[in-house]
Each structure stands twice: as C-alpha cells, then as structure tokens.
Design an enzyme around this catalytic site. Structure first.
Site, PDB file in Angstrom:
ATOM      1  N   CYS A 108      36.862  70.360  73.368  1.00 38.88           N
ATOM      2  CA  CYS A 108      37.209  69.032  72.531  1.00 38.88           C
ATOM      3  C   CYS A 108      36.036  68.081  72.181  1.00 38.88           C
ATOM      4  O   CYS A 108      36.671  67.082  71.591  1.00 38.88           O
ATOM      5  CB  CYS A 108      38.533  68.714  73.277  1.00 38.88           C
ATOM      6  N   HIS A 126      39.254  58.962  73.366  1.00 35.09           N
ATOM      7  CA  HIS A 126      39.757  60.344  73.350  1.00 35.09           C
ATOM      8  C   HIS A 126      41.012  60.480  73.551  1.00 35.09           C
ATOM      9  O   HIS A 126      41.850  61.321  72.803  1.00 35.09           O
ATOM     10  CB  HIS A 126      39.057  61.120  74.430  1.00 35.09           C
ATOM     11  N   GLU A 138      39.837  58.007  81.632  1.00 38.46           N
ATOM     12  CA  GLU A 138      39.064  57.489  80.340  1.00 38.46           C
ATOM     13  C   GLU A 138      39.252  55.991  80.496  1.00 38.46           C
ATOM     14  O   GLU A 138      38.345  55.230  80.362  1.00 38.46           O
ATOM     15  CB  GLU A 138      39.611  58.096  79.011  1.00 38.46           C
ATOM     16  N   LYS A 176      44.956  60.389  68.205  1.00 38.26           N
ATOM     17  CA  LYS A 176      45.546  61.397  68.246  1.00 38.26           C
ATOM     18  C   LYS A 176      47.177  61.029  68.494  1.00 38.26           C
ATOM     19  O   LYS A 176      47.981  61.929  68.498  1.00 38.26           O
ATOM     20  CB  LYS A 176      45.353  61.998  69.753  1.00 38.26           C
ATOM     21  N   HIS A 221      45.990  66.609  68.744  1.00 38.99           N
ATOM     22  CA  HIS A 221      44.573  66.759  69.062  1.00 38.99           C
ATOM     23  C   HIS A 221      44.115  67.894  68.306  1.00 38.99           C
ATOM     24  O   HIS A 221      44.590  69.098  68.562  1.00 38.99           O
ATOM     25  CB  HIS A 221      44.928  67.312  70.965  1.00 38.99           C
ATOM     26  N   PHE A 232      37.346  70.578  77.970  1.00 36.17           N
ATOM     27  CA  PHE A 232      37.335  71.413  78.980  1.00 36.17           C
ATOM     28  C   PHE A 232      36.127  71.991  79.326  1.00 36.17           C
ATOM     29  O   PHE A 232      35.158  72.350  78.454  1.00 36.17           O
ATOM     30  CB  PHE A 232      38.279  72.588  78.566  1.00 36.17           C
TER      31      PHE A 232
END
Lengths: 410, 76
Positions: free
Chosen positions: A163, A302, A313, A334, A339, A398
């Site tokens: 991502c 994010h 975050e 998002k 996402h 990830f």
C-alpha cells in the site's frame, strides 16, 4: 548538484471520478464512492461494500488490442497516465524520450487475470490457460505498457511495496530526476483487485469493514472503525526537472521537496505499535527538504480505518510534530474512495497537490465518534479553505513499509 | 471448414472485423499480428481440433492460408 523537481501533470481514475477534475470536485464535496460490490455476487461474502470505479469504458481510451491484452489495473493506469501526460502538455512537444522515464507502483498486479486463469486450469486442464496469463498479470507490465504508450525509453522501474507503492514510485521518480537519471518521469500507481479471492483474503485477515452502511464503513480515526474498504483506481503524476519545465513554459503545480522511507522490521502485516518507523519516514521526508516542522500545513494521512493503522499513525504524527500536531489539518481520502492499495499513495499525493493549488482541504467523511487515541484535527466531515505552504502524504504497507513525500507550493 | 474456424479464432483473439480476415491475408504485414496473437491462435486451434502444433512450425506461419493448410494436413 541535486536538481529541483516539480509536478507538471496529473491524472486520475477513481471511485468518485474518472479524471482529475471530476475526482477533485467530488472530493471537495465529500462524495462517498463506496457502494455494494457490483463486480461479483456478494451473497456469500461477509463484506458487501467496496469502492469501485464506475462507468469506466476502456474502449473509449484504448485500442481494441489493448483492451483484450491488458488487465483492468493496467487499463486504468494507462488512462490516468494519458490524462497526466496531456495535462503536462507533453503530447504537444518533442522531448528526448531517452530521458523520459516511467516508475509505477501496484500491490498485486493482474490478480483478476490470475484468478480467471486458475479457474480455467481447474475446469479444463493446462491447455485452457491463456498465453496472456503471464503478460497480463506481471506487476511490472503496468510500467511496461505505459512506456510503450508514450515511447518512454529512459529509466524504468516497478515498485511493489504493497500500500506504499504509489508513494514510493513518486519518491523514486523524484530521486531519479534530482540525480539527473531522467528529465521527466511518469509515476504513480494503479490497482484493480476487487474480486472474490482478494475480498476473501482480506476478510479472513480481519482487515476489512463488515459494515453495510456505506457512510460508516470507511471511517478513518473514528472510534467505531473496524477495517478498511477495498477500492480501485489509479493516480499518475508527471515529475519534471524544474529547469526543463521552465524551458518549455510548463504549468507547474508544486515542487517535490522531500521523500522518506523506512521499514518497521517488526511484523508481516501489523504496524509497529509506537509508529516508530512511520515517524522516521515522516522525519526523513521533512529533513530531506531542509524545512521546519511547522512549515508542514497539511497532512494527507494513510488513514485506512483499521484499528491499528489510525492509532499508530496518530501516535507517529504526534511524535514527529509534538504539540504542533494539533494545529495541522489531517484528512483521509480513504473515507471517500476506500483503500486503493498500491494506487492509494499516488491519488493521495495528487490530493495534496490539488489542496495546495486550491487552498482547500477535503474532509474526512462519515466521522462521528471521537476516539481518545485519535485526537488530532482530522477535518471531520466538512472540507475547509486552508492555505498550504507544504503538504505531506503518508503511506504504509504490509511488510512494514513506511513512506512519506512532501510537496511545496511554488 | 478449417478456414472458417481459423478466421473465427483470429477475429476473437485480435479483435478484428470479419471482412478483414481473408485466406490470403498476411498475418504480420496485413493483420498486424505479433507473437502473443499467434500463441493464442495456436492454442485455440490445438484445443479445437485436439492437435499439437509444434513450436518450430509456428514460426513458419506467414499467412492465414499457411495455418489453414497446416491444420488441414494434421487432420487428414
């Protein structure tokens, strides 16, 4: 000597608009692009919602052969790249194609093709697998097909940092121009993986929201968040050597001034609880541009709407900025478009640039319930007029990837 | 008829119109085929007729007719 790098073109295909103008107008309005999944039967799926690109007709933009040969993630990526290329005026001039590069990111490549061909294999045996399986599914084919489209013969790379890929692609393009490896780079990310296999994989990983209320499914930083909503789309930026852009009188949107990227080296999927790696990425991106912390006047988070990401975050932002963190508007795109995986960072970088240009930050929609651990200014629900000197976009993936880029108003 | 089948496969694989594919059409010069097209056409023919067109033969196909005659030969 390092060269200055500017943004001269933008392109997007998103769940709330299939070009930059439509996307940004809808983002400013707080439009929700999330709805019931239409691409497959959701009867047996715990997850009912996704953020699909709507009314996308590849044949309006691509040749018959391209439509037949390219997976959806490539089709969407090329269309966004075409918009960016034309927006930069590169279709109207002669540039040195050996100095034109392409760096695109994505997460899972042509997974729709892989899934279909696996079904063909099971049904009819090995002879039923299409010769196009490999060229349609390789993640780097996105870069390759964009290079073919524009005759780009310079630097060429494909970024696969889950991502964070879209953001890493922009950062790598920035470095390549800084260090004179290219004069112009088409960069960003594209992803299209809303299919039963991916939904099942993310569902069983407990990463997705099970909610069926589209306004309460992707709710970054809200206490009732429970997971992300899978989206699809593409974002493409044209980065260019500042002098090269000046010499051809190009429209300059913003300057890229910083890029930081780190790894948590902690867990396959979970972020480090302290947000330590994210903190270092942000700090590197800020220090990289030799600017002050207080110059950052907008953060596109994010902000995935997962329990862990949004908490970590937030923690990382506080660790970087201290009390000043409470004064920075932070929004999550998002909340509107879900996402976009390897494309998310590219679209969100584009949001930073439009926010700088328009002096407007969009809201984080669907926000209702405050979380004690997430207590910053997330621009809840309504966007606002806001002058931005520097904007930062964060992306985490990830594998522990943490990536931040910084854009400056020119 | 083998030609009709080959024609149908070429149209499907390459996204061409019916009147574009003739027996004498040159695969590369006229139909703009490339190696990916040929691989798909050959696999479709293998599956349709339960034949096995060898790799060394594939590179010799220059026209639609070359394919048709070769497949007809295998079916005899």
């Amino acid at each position: 000597m390092k060269r200055r790098v500017v943004v001269t073109g933008l392109g997007a295909v998103t769940p709330i608009g299939n070009n930059v103008e439509d996307f940004w107008r809808n983002a400013k309005r707080g439009t929700c692009g999330i709805d019931f999944i239409s691409s497959f039967d959701i009867k047996d799926s715990k997850v009912k919602l996704a953020a699909e690109v709507k009314d996308f007709k590849p044949e309006d933009f691509l040749s018959k052969k391209q439509v037949l040969r390219l997976d959806r993630f490539c089709q969407i990526g090329i269309v966004a790249a075409k918009e960016a290329y034309e927006d930069a005026g590169l279709n109207c001039i002669d540039i040195d194609k050996n100095r034109l590069g392409v760096i695109m990111g994505n997460g899972v490549g042509g997974i729709n093709t892989v899934t279909q061909e696996m079904l063909n294999l099971q049904k009819g045996g090995m002879n039923m697998v299409s010769p196009l399986l490999i060229p349609k599914s390789l993640p780097n084919i996105l870069t390759g097909s964009i290079s073919i489209e524009f005759g780009a013969k310079g630097i060429s790379n494909a970024i696969i940092t889950a991502c964070a890929a879209g953001t890493n692609a922009i950062g790598e393009a920035y470095k390549a121009i800084q260090y004179q490896d290219a004069d112009v780079v088409i960069c960003g990310g594209s992803e299209a993986c809303i299919n039963p296999l991916m939904i099942a994989g993310f569902t069983n990983l407990n990463a997705l929201s099970f909610k069926s209320d589209k306004m309460r499914a992707s709710i970054p930083f809200d206490r009732e968040r429970e997971g992300f909503v899978l989206g699809e789309g593409a974002g493409v930026l044209i980065l260019e050597d500042y002098k090269h852009a000046l010499d051809r009188n190009a429209k300059i949107y913003a300057e890229v001034t910083g890029y930081g990227y780190t790894c948590d080296a902690y867990h396959l999927t979970a972020p480090h609880p302290s947000g330590e790696g994210a903190k270092r990425a942000m700090k590197l991106a800020i220090d990289n541009g030799s600017i002050n912390l207080k110059d950052i006047s907008y953060i596109n988070a994010h902000g995935t709407s997962t329990l862990l990401n949004d908490r970590c975050e937030t923690e990382a932002i506080k660790n970087v900025f201290g009390d000043y963190a409470y004064s920075i508007p932070i929004s999550s795109t998002k909340s509107m478009i879900g996402h976009l995986q390897g494309a998310s960072g590219a679209v969100e970088a584009l949001v930073c640039i439009k926010s700088i240009e328009d002096e407007y930050v969009h809201g984080t929609i669907g926000y209702k319930v405050k979380d004690e651990d997430c207590d910053l200014d997330y621009v809840p629900n309504e966007g606002r007029v806001h002058k931005i000197k520097y904007a930062m976009s964060n992306s985490f993936g990830f594998g522990g990837h943490n990536t931040s880029v910084v854009f400056k108003k020119m | 008829m083998v030609f009709d089948e080959v024609k149908k496969i070429i149209i499907n694989v390459m996204g061409l119109c019916e009147d574009e594919v003739l027996l004498k059409s040159h695969l590369y010069d006229e139909l703009d085929a490339d190696s990916l097209d040929i691989s798909q056409i050959v696999l479709a023919l293998d599956n349709k007729y339960n034949i096995d067109i060898e790799n060394d033969q594939i590179v010799k196909f220059k026209t639609v007719e070359d394919i048709v005659r070769y497949v007809e030969g295998l079916l005899r």
